[in-house]
Write a protein that holds these residues in place. Structure first.
Motif, short mmCIF file in Angstrom:
data_model
loop_
_atom_site.label_atom_id
_atom_site.label_comp_id
_atom_site.label_asym_id
_atom_site.label_seq_id
_atom_site.Cartn_x
_atom_site.Cartn_y
_atom_site.Cartn_z
N GLU A 77 0.83 -1.21 0.00
CA GLU A 77 0.00 0.00 0.00
C GLU A 77 0.87 1.26 0.00
O GLU A 77 0.39 2.35 -0.26
N GLY A 78 2.16 1.08 0.24
CA GLY A 78 3.08 2.21 0.17
C GLY A 78 3.74 2.36 -1.19
O GLY A 78 4.63 3.20 -1.36
N ASP A 79 3.31 1.59 -2.17
CA ASP A 79 3.87 1.65 -3.52
C ASP A 79 3.27 2.85 -4.25
O ASP A 79 2.45 2.72 -5.15
N ARG A 86 7.31 -1.64 -3.08
CA ARG A 86 7.35 -0.56 -2.10
C ARG A 86 8.80 -0.33 -1.69
O ARG A 86 9.48 -1.24 -1.21
N ASP A 195 3.24 7.42 7.96
CA ASP A 195 2.89 6.35 7.01
C ASP A 195 1.84 6.82 6.00
O ASP A 195 1.01 6.02 5.55
N GLU A 196 1.87 8.07 5.66
CA GLU A 196 0.97 8.67 4.67
C GLU A 196 1.53 10.03 4.31
O GLU A 196 2.47 10.52 4.95
N ASN A 213 -4.94 11.05 5.25
CA ASN A 213 -6.09 10.21 5.62
C ASN A 213 -6.90 10.80 6.76
O ASN A 213 -7.76 10.13 7.32
N GLY A 218 -7.69 8.23 1.97
CA GLY A 218 -6.60 7.37 1.54
C GLY A 218 -5.27 7.90 2.04
O GLY A 218 -5.19 8.90 2.75
N LEU A 219 -4.19 7.22 1.66
CA LEU A 219 -2.88 7.52 2.23
C LEU A 219 -2.08 8.54 1.43
O LEU A 219 -1.17 9.17 1.96
#
Length: 231
Positions: A77-79, A86, A195-196, A213, A218-219
């Motif tokens: 999800e960090g990609d 990622r 983390d965002e 978020n 979303g991030l």
């Protein structure tokens, strides 16, 4: 008995025909079809000559920093650059918006973190011929192979070194092609390992940055508005 029955029928009929005046229901805060929102300050770079109602979003510098991801989320999800991997450096990104009414040539603009600013070596130099249209985004990732539409933004990867914005304490500095400092973004004031990304909500108009978020958007949203819509 017949007269009583007739009277009863007349009474019922008179009730069924009874009416009263009722005010028509009108919508709450009806939309004014003549209202055109925009910046009314003629000195602003985004002055709108067609507007008749100020939108509270006048801008006075052509280039605006709208979003920064210096701490990509863990896992896929960090990609952020969409290349399927990622990476803590490659998936960092900076998003700029041309908020003026004219095309903006950002060729030769330089991006620095603290370390590279001290050495005078940019992390990224914008390639020649990079023309940013009005209200369009420019995104630079730390590296990797950016894959996706990104809202139609111009997308590059850092040309000389990864962005490498440290989570705990760092500063992003952006200069134009003649070395004038245009933007300084202090990571330290926001350094809580989110983390965002940090972004403006609403996009462009907000004075302060908030965690992306914070309103369930979303991030991150590289190249698009915080809700995923294109600029």
């Amino acid at each position: 008995m017949q007269y009583k029955y007739l009277a009863f029928v007349v009474f019922i009929f008179s009730l069924s025909c009874e009416t009263e005046d009722v005010e028509p229901i009108s919508p709450i805060d009806p939309v004014d079809p003549t209202e055109i929102l925009g910046c009314l300050d003629i000195n602003a770079v985004n002055y709108n000559a067609d507007a008749n109602t100020d939108n509270g979003c006048c801008q006075y510098s052509n280039l605006l920093l709208n979003e920064v991801l210096y701490d990509p989320p863990n896992g896929l999800e960090g990609d952020a650059n969409g290349d399927g991997v990622r990476d803590p450096n490659d998936d960092e990104f900076v998003e700029l918006i041309n908020v003026s009414n004219s095309n903006l040539d950002i060729s030769g603009y330089e991006f620095y973190d603290n370390t590279n600013l001290s050495s005078g070596m940019p992390n990224h130099i914008v390639p020649q011929g990079t023309i940013l249209a009005p209200m369009k985004a420019y995104v630079v990732f730390g590296g990797g192979n950016p894959t996706g539409d990104f809202g139609g933004a111009i997308v590059h990867t850092a040309s000389a070194a990864v962005l490498n914005l440290n989570n705990a304490s760092d500063t992003l500095t952006i200069k134009n092609e003649i070395g004038e400092t245009l933007i300084v973004f202090d990571v330290e004031a926001l350094s809580n390992n989110p983390d965002e990304s940090y972004t403006r909500i609403p996009d462009i108009c907000a004075d302060d940055f908030v965690q992306h978020n914070s309103t369930s958007l979303g991030l991150f949203s590289a190249g698009t508005k915080s809700n995923g819509d294109p600029f």
